[in-house]
Design a protein around this motif. Structure first.
Motif, PDB file in Angstrom:
ATOM      1  N   LEU A  61       0.835  -1.200   0.000  1.00 56.61           N
ATOM      2  CA  LEU A  61       0.000   0.000   0.000  1.00 56.61           C
ATOM      3  C   LEU A  61       0.871   1.252   0.000  1.00 56.61           C
ATOM      4  CD1 LEU A  61      -2.682  -0.978   2.668  1.00 56.61           C
ATOM      5  CD2 LEU A  61      -3.045  -0.701   0.208  1.00 56.61           C
ATOM      6  N   LYS A  62       0.388   2.288  -0.617  1.00 55.73           N
ATOM      7  CA  LYS A  62       1.077   3.583  -0.596  1.00 55.73           C
ATOM      8  C   LYS A  62       0.977   4.170   0.808  1.00 55.73           C
ATOM      9  CE  LYS A  62       0.025   4.641  -5.379  1.00 55.73           C
ATOM     10  NZ  LYS A  62      -0.743   5.490  -6.292  1.00 55.73           N
ATOM     11  N   ASP A  63       1.977   4.972   1.183  1.00 53.06           N
ATOM     12  CA  ASP A  63       1.983   5.592   2.512  1.00 53.06           C
ATOM     13  C   ASP A  63       0.681   6.340   2.773  1.00 53.06           C
ATOM     14  OD1 ASP A  63       4.563   4.612   2.620  1.00 53.06           O
ATOM     15  OD2 ASP A  63       5.529   6.575   2.474  1.00 53.06           O
ATOM     16  N   GLU A  64       0.221   7.097   1.775  1.00 49.74           N
ATOM     17  CA  GLU A  64      -1.001   7.893   1.938  1.00 49.74           C
ATOM     18  C   GLU A  64      -2.221   7.004   2.173  1.00 49.74           C
ATOM     19  OE1 GLU A  64       1.063   8.125  -0.789  1.00 49.74           O
ATOM     20  OE2 GLU A  64       2.154   9.888  -0.090  1.00 49.74           O
ATOM     21  N   ASP A  65      -2.253   5.838   1.547  1.00 47.52           N
ATOM     22  CA  ASP A  65      -3.387   4.930   1.736  1.00 47.52           C
ATOM     23  C   ASP A  65      -3.372   4.312   3.133  1.00 47.52           C
ATOM     24  OD1 ASP A  65      -4.302   5.515  -0.809  1.00 47.52           O
ATOM     25  OD2 ASP A  65      -3.451   3.706  -1.708  1.00 47.52           O
ATOM     26  N   VAL A  66      -2.192   3.994   3.639  1.00 47.60           N
ATOM     27  CA  VAL A  66      -2.079   3.464   4.996  1.00 47.60           C
ATOM     28  C   VAL A  66      -2.556   4.524   5.996  1.00 47.60           C
ATOM     29  CG1 VAL A  66      -0.479   2.642   6.778  1.00 47.60           C
ATOM     30  CG2 VAL A  66      -0.211   1.876   4.406  1.00 47.60           C
ATOM     31  N   VAL A  67      -2.150   5.767   5.781  1.00 52.75           N
ATOM     32  CA  VAL A  67      -2.569   6.866   6.653  1.00 52.75           C
ATOM     33  C   VAL A  67      -4.090   7.026   6.618  1.00 52.75           C
ATOM     34  CG1 VAL A  67      -2.519   9.395   6.879  1.00 52.75           C
ATOM     35  CG2 VAL A  67      -0.400   8.125   6.623  1.00 52.75           C
ATOM     36  N   ARG A  68      -4.652   6.940   5.449  1.00 54.57           N
ATOM     37  CA  ARG A  68      -6.104   7.092   5.322  1.00 54.57           C
ATOM     38  C   ARG A  68      -6.836   5.998   6.116  1.00 54.57           C
ATOM     39  NH1 ARG A  68      -7.752   7.716  -0.598  1.00 54.57           N
ATOM     40  NH2 ARG A  68      -9.551   8.772   0.258  1.00 54.57           N
ATOM     41  N   ILE A  69      -6.341   4.772   6.040  1.00 51.52           N
ATOM     42  CA  ILE A  69      -6.959   3.673   6.785  1.00 51.52           C
ATOM     43  C   ILE A  69      -6.834   3.907   8.290  1.00 51.52           C
ATOM     44  CG2 ILE A  69      -6.763   1.223   7.381  1.00 51.52           C
ATOM     45  CD1 ILE A  69      -5.855   0.779   4.422  1.00 51.52           C
ATOM     46  N   LEU A  70      -5.616   4.164   8.759  1.00 55.36           N
ATOM     47  CA  LEU A  70      -5.394   4.332  10.194  1.00 55.36           C
ATOM     48  C   LEU A  70      -6.152   5.534  10.749  1.00 55.36           C
ATOM     49  CD1 LEU A  70      -1.616   3.405  10.450  1.00 55.36           C
ATOM     50  CD2 LEU A  70      -3.551   2.124  11.388  1.00 55.36           C
ATOM     51  N   ASN A  71      -6.144   6.643  10.033  1.00 50.30           N
ATOM     52  CA  ASN A  71      -6.850   7.824  10.517  1.00 50.30           C
ATOM     53  C   ASN A  71      -8.363   7.608  10.509  1.00 50.30           C
ATOM     54  OD1 ASN A  71      -4.440   9.060  11.028  1.00 50.30           O
ATOM     55  ND2 ASN A  71      -4.463  10.314   9.185  1.00 50.30           N
ATOM     56  N   TRP A  72      -8.866   6.892   9.519  1.00 51.94           N
ATOM     57  CA  TRP A  72     -10.292   6.576   9.477  1.00 51.94           C
ATOM     58  C   TRP A  72     -10.661   5.720  10.683  1.00 51.94           C
ATOM     59  CZ3 TRP A  72     -12.758   1.761   8.292  1.00 51.94           C
ATOM     60  CH2 TRP A  72     -14.155   1.850   8.121  1.00 51.94           C
ATOM     61  N   LEU A  73      -9.823   4.719  11.002  1.00 51.96           N
ATOM     62  CA  LEU A  73     -10.085   3.878  12.172  1.00 51.96           C
ATOM     63  C   LEU A  73     -10.020   4.697  13.461  1.00 51.96           C
ATOM     64  CD1 LEU A  73      -8.109   0.677  11.184  1.00 51.96           C
ATOM     65  CD2 LEU A  73     -10.585   0.806  11.600  1.00 51.96           C
ATOM     66  N   SER A  74      -9.054   5.598  13.552  1.00 49.25           N
ATOM     67  CA  SER A  74      -8.929   6.448  14.729  1.00 49.25           C
ATOM     68  C   SER A  74     -10.172   7.318  14.899  1.00 49.25           C
ATOM     69  CB  SER A  74      -7.679   7.323  14.610  1.00 49.25           C
ATOM     70  OG  SER A  74      -7.519   8.134  15.752  1.00 49.25           O
ATOM     71  N   GLU A  75     -10.656   7.881  13.804  1.00 52.02           N
ATOM     72  CA  GLU A  75     -11.841   8.742  13.849  1.00 52.02           C
ATOM     73  C   GLU A  75     -13.099   7.968  14.236  1.00 52.02           C
ATOM     74  OE1 GLU A  75     -11.921  10.388   9.944  1.00 52.02           O
ATOM     75  OE2 GLU A  75     -10.143  11.609  10.303  1.00 52.02           O
ATOM     76  N   ARG A  76     -13.134   6.696  13.936  1.00 52.75           N
ATOM     77  CA  ARG A  76     -14.324   5.887  14.236  1.00 52.75           C
ATOM     78  C   ARG A  76     -14.557   5.722  15.733  1.00 52.75           C
ATOM     79  NH1 ARG A  76     -14.930   0.508  11.216  1.00 52.75           N
ATOM     80  NH2 ARG A  76     -16.923   0.616  12.277  1.00 52.75           N
ATOM     81  N   SER A  77     -13.596   6.098  16.564  1.00 51.64           N
ATOM     82  CA  SER A  77     -13.775   6.013  18.010  1.00 51.64           C
ATOM     83  C   SER A  77     -14.826   7.000  18.489  1.00 51.64           C
ATOM     84  CB  SER A  77     -12.456   6.303  18.724  1.00 51.64           C
ATOM     85  OG  SER A  77     -12.134   7.686  18.579  1.00 51.64           O
ATOM     86  N   GLY A  78     -15.047   8.050  17.704  1.00 55.49           N
ATOM     87  CA  GLY A  78     -16.017   9.068  18.086  1.00 55.49           C
ATOM     88  C   GLY A  78     -15.427  10.170  18.933  1.00 55.49           C
TER      89      GLY A  78
END
Length: 150
Positions: A94-111
């Motif tokens: 995966l591209k660095d930007e795609d990994v960041v998008r996944i991790l940040n999306w998961l982080s944001e899902r905490s609410g």
């Protein structure tokens, strides 16, 4: 006429939200295979939702998360007080930007109002390191001794 315009806007939104590069799509195609909707599988694959933001709250935690995605992790771990024993492969393709998008999306899902984020530089730094999945597991244990990883 107005109804058709609304349908076009809604269709465009849905296509964007589920596009191959949306965080949800990236997650589903790469992580969701094992972690499912983020809840994991009891005993073998730990949940991600409600944990990534807590792990990413410190620089050491962000480094660990980047290392997990770039090098994988193996062995027994505790997550939310439950034992897990699985092998996670590296996602270096995966591209660095795609990994960041996944991790940040998961982080944001905490609410949480201000969920911690990672940067492409965090991932690039991890990508440049030469670590094994076992070394990442050791990193987790050291981090867990500093402050409990959920």
């Amino acid at each position: 006429m107005m109804r058709r315009g609304v349908m076009v806007v809604v269709a465009g939104f849905l296509l964007t939200a589920c596009s191959p590069k949306s965080p949800q799509s990236l997650y589903g195609n790469n992580c969701g295979i094992c972690h499912h909707g983020g809840d994991g599988m009891p005993g073998s694959v730990p949940p991600l939702v409600g944990r990534i933001d807590k792990i990413a709250a410190t620089p050491e935690g962000r480094r660990y998360l980047a290392d997990v995605l770039m090098h994988g992790v193996s062995g027994k771990i505790m997550a939310n007080g439950q034992p897990y024993n699985a092998e996670m492969p590296p996602f270096r393709y995966l591209k660095d930007e795609d990994v960041v998008r996944i991790l940040n999306w998961l982080s944001e899902r905490s609410g949480a109002a201000s969920a911690p984020t990672l940067s492409a530089q965090d991932i690039a730094t991890a990508r440049g390191a030469n670590k094994s999945a076992g070394q990442v597991a050791d990193e987790r244990e050291a981090l867990n001794r500093q402050h409990l990883i959920p």
